[in-house]
Enzyme design. Structure first.
Site, mmCIF file in Angstrom:
data_model
loop_
_atom_site.group_PDB
_atom_site.id
_atom_site.type_symbol
_atom_site.label_atom_id
_atom_site.label_comp_id
_atom_site.label_asym_id
_atom_site.label_seq_id
_atom_site.Cartn_x
_atom_site.Cartn_y
_atom_site.Cartn_z
ATOM 1 N N TYR A 30 -26.890 11.799 -17.702
ATOM 2 C CA TYR A 30 -26.969 12.112 -16.279
ATOM 3 C C TYR A 30 -27.616 10.959 -15.502
ATOM 4 O O TYR A 30 -27.130 10.556 -14.460
ATOM 5 C CB TYR A 30 -27.762 13.401 -16.062
ATOM 6 C CG TYR A 30 -27.643 13.913 -14.640
ATOM 7 C CD1 TYR A 30 -26.652 14.833 -14.295
ATOM 8 C CD2 TYR A 30 -28.508 13.470 -13.641
ATOM 9 C CE1 TYR A 30 -26.517 15.288 -12.996
ATOM 10 C CE2 TYR A 30 -28.385 13.923 -12.341
ATOM 11 C CZ TYR A 30 -27.390 14.831 -12.019
ATOM 12 O OH TYR A 30 -27.263 15.281 -10.732
ATOM 13 N N PHE A 58 -8.979 0.524 8.432
ATOM 14 C CA PHE A 58 -8.126 1.423 7.658
ATOM 15 C C PHE A 58 -8.291 2.870 8.180
ATOM 16 O O PHE A 58 -9.329 3.214 8.742
ATOM 17 C CB PHE A 58 -8.524 1.338 6.175
ATOM 18 C CG PHE A 58 -7.695 2.201 5.293
ATOM 19 C CD1 PHE A 58 -6.347 1.929 5.104
ATOM 20 C CD2 PHE A 58 -8.247 3.289 4.641
ATOM 21 C CE1 PHE A 58 -5.574 2.739 4.287
ATOM 22 C CE2 PHE A 58 -7.474 4.099 3.818
ATOM 23 C CZ PHE A 58 -6.143 3.826 3.645
ATOM 24 N N ASP A 59 -7.262 3.721 7.985
ATOM 25 C CA ASP A 59 -7.262 5.097 8.536
ATOM 26 C C ASP A 59 -8.530 5.886 8.223
ATOM 27 O O ASP A 59 -9.127 6.483 9.113
ATOM 28 C CB ASP A 59 -6.132 5.990 8.002
ATOM 29 C CG ASP A 59 -4.845 5.280 7.725
ATOM 30 O OD1 ASP A 59 -4.782 4.056 7.919
ATOM 31 O OD2 ASP A 59 -3.904 5.958 7.318
ATOM 32 N N ASP A 75 -14.996 -4.212 4.091
ATOM 33 C CA ASP A 75 -14.235 -3.158 3.447
ATOM 34 C C ASP A 75 -13.388 -3.927 2.439
ATOM 35 O O ASP A 75 -12.392 -4.562 2.800
ATOM 36 C CB ASP A 75 -13.376 -2.418 4.484
ATOM 37 C CG ASP A 75 -12.554 -1.306 3.856
ATOM 38 O OD1 ASP A 75 -12.537 -1.207 2.608
ATOM 39 O OD2 ASP A 75 -11.917 -0.549 4.602
ATOM 40 N N ALA A 80 -11.542 -3.445 -0.444
ATOM 41 C CA ALA A 80 -10.599 -2.857 -1.405
ATOM 42 C C ALA A 80 -9.743 -3.902 -2.130
ATOM 43 O O ALA A 80 -9.477 -3.779 -3.318
ATOM 44 C CB ALA A 80 -9.696 -1.849 -0.693
ATOM 45 N N LYS A 111 -7.953 0.083 -5.867
ATOM 46 C CA LYS A 111 -7.119 -1.099 -5.638
ATOM 47 C C LYS A 111 -7.572 -2.209 -6.592
ATOM 48 O O LYS A 111 -7.233 -2.148 -7.758
ATOM 49 C CB LYS A 111 -7.210 -1.539 -4.167
ATOM 50 C CG LYS A 111 -6.430 -0.661 -3.197
ATOM 51 C CD LYS A 111 -7.055 0.680 -2.936
ATOM 52 C CE LYS A 111 -6.417 1.430 -1.807
ATOM 53 N NZ LYS A 111 -7.370 1.944 -0.842
ATOM 54 N N HIS A 145 2.615 13.548 9.420
ATOM 55 C CA HIS A 145 3.567 12.910 8.492
ATOM 56 C C HIS A 145 3.448 13.401 7.052
ATOM 57 O O HIS A 145 4.409 13.364 6.308
ATOM 58 C CB HIS A 145 3.455 11.387 8.558
ATOM 59 C CG HIS A 145 2.120 10.856 8.131
ATOM 60 N ND1 HIS A 145 0.978 11.023 8.875
ATOM 61 C CD2 HIS A 145 1.745 10.183 7.024
ATOM 62 C CE1 HIS A 145 -0.042 10.449 8.233
ATOM 63 N NE2 HIS A 145 0.403 9.943 7.118
#
Ligand SMILES: *Cc1c(COP(=O)(O)O)cnc(C)c1O
Length: 495
Positions: free
Chosen positions: A108, A160-161, A251, A253, A294, A486
């Site tokens: 843990y 990014f979204d 960010d 990624a 990614k 979408h």
């Protein structure tokens, strides 16, 4: 008798002479080939485990896509031959990563897997403080909870979204300062992810520094198609931010893919290793969040790495609340081990040459066939210009979605619409918002498909392109959700 023998002897001699001459020509030709032929692109891995994929018929696909209400998100993966929906968490792990899965320490607190990952992150980023999270948006949630207040402003290059979501959810605002060249698909600018320093300075001048907790550099810029940011630009953003006393975060990624582009395209970096370039980029920032799905080369994972101890301590409490204890934060020990190994592999030049080489290879094939795509191609995806591929389909019929459906029916390939469906309705008029471009995104999973798959994708698109005059109608909405339509929208063909 004698005469006949002589004739045939001459004949044989001539024959032998022809063979010698011919052999000599072949020899010279081969010699020429050996001198001038460049070895072609080839993957720098070989395959150890395989997964069977089903090659369906057009008839089956027509039935399945109708059952899926013409929404590719509703397809079962078993109904897809080549899946280019996303490059997020869809790649293949290496033998060494699978080895790490067996070595996972599931304690843990204070597991050796945590230590292994922390040391790797420190050595790659140069940031001392580290918190694991279960994926990228979780890292955003934890860090932004410690950093962003209502009314704050976060400038950057096309957020990014989920990043934008986590900013706006806190009643703060993301301001896009990407260079204008990024939005012109034919502009060959080598670093279309760059931040426009004038736009950024305008933000810094307009708002007090207390309102700007950080500037966010996304590497590579996902929203503009995996377009890289140059080292020169990263450095300039740092200098400008120093002048105004503002923090710079990444960010990150696709930080390794960004470093590859810097090495290949930017002057002065050709002789540096990917690890050196990545570390230099991080040296101009104060910390980062990352989706390890990614360039971490794992199927699930993420983390935060920071320079400032105080901020890290603040973020810790949110990590414990939202993710898990600070030495696992939403990841099991084996996943942290595989991620540590994945980071080492994704920052190797040969890996990146194969990875980005594959996307470029597909891009070249498509250009050869005259299919209009975003140029230069980015690191992880190809964007096809749907308005040019299907010129006879009206905008109201969702052109990029129509292309995505046609490509699925043609070849069993699943891409994703970046067009009117994604752009959603105007909140006031409730009318469709038509973006400047209708794009079909084909995102490439890492180390998953081969060059033959690339050839197959290119021909699938070419067949559609050749039939472009015949395709004249698209789709209309039969049901849609209030937000993020979408993902769940139901469509039917326009009669
Ligand atoms: C994927 C991605 C995220 C979100 O990460 P998840 O792991 O999907 O939660 C954030 N920023 C960028 C640039 C990404 O590509």
């Amino acid at each position: 008798m004698h005469g006949r023998k002589n004739v045939s002897a001459i004949h044989v001699n001539k024959h032998v002479y022809n063979i010698i001459e011919y052999t000599f020509i072949i020899f010279v030709e081969n010699l020429k080939k050996n001198i001038s032929m460049k070895l072609p692109f080839a993957e720098t891995f070989r395959i150890k485990t395989v997964e069977q994929i089903y090659q369906s018929t057009r008839e089956e696909r027509e039935r399945w896509i109708e059952q899926a209400d013409y929404n590719l998100f509703n397809l079962k993966s078993s109904q897809v031959f080549i899946d280019l929906l996303t490059d997020s968490g869809t790649g293949s792990m290496s033998d060494k990563q699978w080895g790490e899965m067996m070595l996972g320490d599931e304690s843990y607190a204070g597991s050796s897997s945590f230590e292994k990952l922390k040391e790797t992150v420190q050595s790659i980023t140069g940031y001392e403080h580290f918190l694991p999270t279960h994926q990228g948006r979780a890292a955003e949630n934890v860090l932004f909870s410690a950093l962003i207040k209502k009314g704050d402003i976060i400038p950057g290059n096309s957020h990014f979204d989920t990043t934008k979501g986590h900013i706006e959810f806190r009643d703060a605002k993301a301001i896009d300062c990407t260079i204008d060249e990024a939005f012109d698909i034919d502009n060959l600018h080598p670093f279309k992810g760059n931040i426009d320093l004038e736009k950024l300075e305008e933000v810094y001048k307009t708002y007090p520094k207390e309102k700007i907790p950080f500037c966010l550099i996304t590497i590579t810029c996902n929203s503009s198609g995996g377009q890289p940011v140059s080292m020169e630009n990263i450095k300039a953003v740092r200098e400008l931010s120093n002048k105004y006393g503002i923090r710079v975060l990444f960010d990150a990624a696709r930080f390794a893919e960004n470093a590859y582009f810097v090495k290949i395209r930017e002057e002065g970096f050709a002789d540096q290793s990917i690890k050196e370039i990545a570390k230099e980029a991080f040296s101009y920032g104060d910390g980062m969040t990352i989706s390890a799905k990614k360039d971490g080369l794992v199927n699930m994972g993420g983390f935060i790495a920071l320079r400032e101890e105080e901020l890290w301590r603040k973020a810790m409490s949110f990590c414990i609340m939202y993710e898990g204890y600070v030495t696992y934060g939403g990841m099991s020990g084996r996943d942290m081990g595989a991620l540590a190994q994945g980071l080492k592999e994704s920052t190797e030049f040969d890996y990146l040459k194969t990875r980005i080489g594959q996307v470029e290879y597909l891009g070249e094939k498509l250009k050869e066939y005259g299919i209009p795509i975003q140029k230069p191609v980015g690191g992880h995806a190809i964007f096809v210009d749907a308005l040019a591929v299907l010129p006879n389909v009206p905008r109201e019929h969702y052109v990029a979605q129509t292309l995505a459906i046609e490509l699925y029916k043609e070849a069993g390939i699943r891409g994703v619409e970046i067009g009117t469906l994604l752009a959603d309705r105007d909140p006031e008029t409730r009318k469709d918002r038509f973006p400047k471009l209708e794009l079909l995104r084909l995102a490439m999973p890492r180390r998953t498909y081969t060059q033959n798959h690339m050839d197959y994708i290119a021909v699938g698109l070419k067949n559609l392109y050749d039939r472009r005059e015949e395709i004249t109608t698209g789709y209309e909405i039969s049901w849609e959700a209030d937000i993020l339509r979408h993902f769940t929208v139901k469509l039917k063909p326009v009669e």
